[in-house]
Motif scaffolding. Structure first.
Motif, short mmCIF file in Angstrom:
data_model
loop_
_atom_site.label_atom_id
_atom_site.label_comp_id
_atom_site.label_asym_id
_atom_site.label_seq_id
_atom_site.Cartn_x
_atom_site.Cartn_y
_atom_site.Cartn_z
N LEU A 114 -6.12 2.60 -9.34
CA LEU A 114 -6.00 1.48 -8.42
C LEU A 114 -7.30 0.68 -8.36
N GLU B 154 0.84 -1.21 0.00
CA GLU B 154 0.00 0.00 0.00
C GLU B 154 0.87 1.24 0.00
N ALA C 122 -7.29 7.86 -5.38
CA ALA C 122 -7.15 6.44 -5.70
C ALA C 122 -7.71 6.14 -7.08
N THR D 28 -1.84 -0.97 -3.86
CA THR D 28 -3.09 -0.43 -3.33
C THR D 28 -2.81 0.91 -2.66
N GLY D 29 -3.88 1.66 -2.39
CA GLY D 29 -3.73 2.97 -1.79
C GLY D 29 -4.25 3.03 -0.37
N TRP D 30 -4.22 4.22 0.19
CA TRP D 30 -4.74 4.49 1.54
C TRP D 30 -5.28 5.91 1.53
N GLU E 164 -7.97 -1.20 -5.62
CA GLU E 164 -8.33 -1.31 -4.21
C GLU E 164 -7.68 -0.16 -3.43
N THR E 165 -8.39 0.33 -2.45
CA THR E 165 -7.80 1.34 -1.58
C THR E 165 -8.24 1.14 -0.14
#
Length: 458
Positions: free
Chosen positions: A143, A99, A138, A125-127, A145-146
């Motif tokens: 992406l 991430e 995101a 993945t992101g945050w 998924e985040t």
């Protein structure tokens, strides 16, 4: 009503209805967390069944939580470490995701460069925070998924967000719906879950998320975050600190699939690894960690330790190149300039170095006596010896054998007069007040003086 538990093939009562318990005042569990005293560990003696998933894996937060504890990585450093994480995780993706922060141009450039690698694993993945403006970041990066910050304890809901549980829940669900509308997989970070009301907020929130998942046909993941590192793995421990209790509550009462459940621990009380293993054992498929255990305050669960723990639990040794762990440690020292504590397991310079003469004597007889496994083969780390006043004749001989790579009959005898002379010099040094260990340069000079007949030409 009874329902069939398909994992255990037994009938169970379907009578547990956990609803959101909203209130004007926060529940800070002051009997457990008095703040002016050490946190307490309550027991209710309820034993949760171990239920290890068929498949378990690791995710990485080196470039998100890990970055919060040190100067920012350069883009090149991120890409280099990403390459090594990919190599360490193996072809089947033991380390399945990494991430990233997405907030500045350097973060975005690092994401783009890592994406260009084209690896299946680790997936990027992101945050983000639980606000729609962050969600756009995101989405713009492409992406799939985040992570979404969903603080779960009343410490955060009431004291930080200044909301009630109901208001927080509605805010979280709103951003999750936005992610689902875009076809993105949301990963909800239940921040501070080990100080949260498991039955009055955590499980009701998780049940709402699983309902949204069923309606949308998109998996919703939950990351259970032991933000303050206060979780415990002890059988019979009570919530909110019980790791087995949290995992059982989410999988059993909220019907969160094991593959959608992730544990993220911190090491404030030296419990990060034991809690991570407990999460695996009690039904969580995914453990999140960072290289070298770097992270906020005392850090996260170390990725390298999780790899070793996975191999200990599953035995798939041939699929993972554990020597990459040493490559990563060397990169941190030589390229990033990070000083790894010498006694840090697996990666510290003194990790498999003995200083006690009695230990060296054992190593001379058989390396397995004082080495946890073949560190030369698995970590490219031969057993080491540090020469001090505690080393004795055995330590000196062991140092010589290792440094000069002596095998079999080539090894120096403990009775050799030259070794005795070296021992006398070392004893004299410490008798005069020396407090540092004898350096490699000094040892080589001593060998050249007192064992020149043995090492002539070397």
């Amino acid at each position: 009503m009874l329902r069939l538990n398909k994992q255990r093939n037994t009938l169970e009562p379907e009578e547990h209805h956990f609803e959101l318990k909203d209130s004007e005042e926060p529940n800070l569990f002051r009997d457990i967390f008095p703040y002016d005293k050490v946190p307490k560990i309550p027991f209710n003696y309820r034993l949760n069944p171990m239920n290890m998933p068929e498949e378990i894996w690791i995710t990485d937060t080196t470039f998100r939580d890990g970055q919060q504890s040190m100067p920012p990585y350069t883009v090149k450093q991120i890409v280099d470490l990403f390459d090594m994480i990919h190599k360490l995780g193996g072809k089947r993706g033991l380390i399945r995701q990494c991430e990233f922060f997405l907030y500045n141009e350097k973060d975005k450039e690092a994401v783009r460069k890592c994406m260009e690698r084209g690896y299946k694993y680790p997936e990027i993945t992101g945050w983000i925070r639980a606000v729609k403006s962050d969600f756009k970041l995101a989405k713009e990066m492409g992406l799939k998924e985040t992570g979404i910050l969903c603080s779960s304890s009343d410490y955060h809901i009431y004291l930080k967000l200044k909301k009630t549980r109901k208001q927080a829940l509605e805010m979280y669900l709103d951003i999750v719906r936005a992610a689902l509308e875009e076809g993105m997989i949301p990963r909800c970070h239940f921040e501070d879950i080990t100080r949260a009301d498991l039955y009055g907020f955590v499980i009701p929130f998780a049940k709402e998320l699983m309902k949204l998942s069923r309606e949308s046909g998109i998996p919703i993941k939950i990351r259970a975050c032991d933000t303050m590192g206060v979780g415990v793995s002890y059988p019979g421990a009570a919530p909110p600190r019980s790791v087995p209790g949290i995992i059982y509550g989410l999988t059993h009462f909220a019907d969160v699939p094991s593959e959608c459940l992730e544990w993220h621990g911190h090491n404030d009380l030296y419990l990060a690894m034991s809690n991570a293993t407990a999460a695996w054992l009690y039904g969580c498929s995914v453990i999140n960690g960072a290289l070298l255990g770097l992270g906020e305050r005392t850090g996260n669960t170390p990725i390298e330790a999780l790899v070793i723990e996975y191999l200990a639990l599953r035995g798939n040794d041939d699929e993972i190149d554990t020597t990459v762990i040493t490559d990563i440690a060397d990169y941190y020292r030589n390229e990033i300039g990070y000083q790894i504590p010498p006694n840090q397991p697996l990666v510290g310079s003194g990790f498999n170095v003995t200083r006690a003469g009695i230990h060296s004597d054992g190593l001379l007889k058989n390396e397995e006596i004082y080495n946890i496994f073949d560190t030369t083969k698995l970590l490219k780390r031969p057993v080491g010896v540090s020469i001090t006043d505690k080393s004795g004749i055995a330590g000196i001989v062991q140092w010589i054998d290792i440094y000069y790579k002596l095998q079999g009959d080539e090894r120096i005898s403990k009775d050799h007069p030259g070794v005795v002379k070296i021992r006398e010099w070392i004893d004299e040094q410490y008798a005069m007040g020396r407090i540092t260990s004898v350096s490699e340069k000094e040892m080589v000079e001593l060998v050249n003086i007192h064992l020149k007949d043995v090492f002539a030409g070397r």
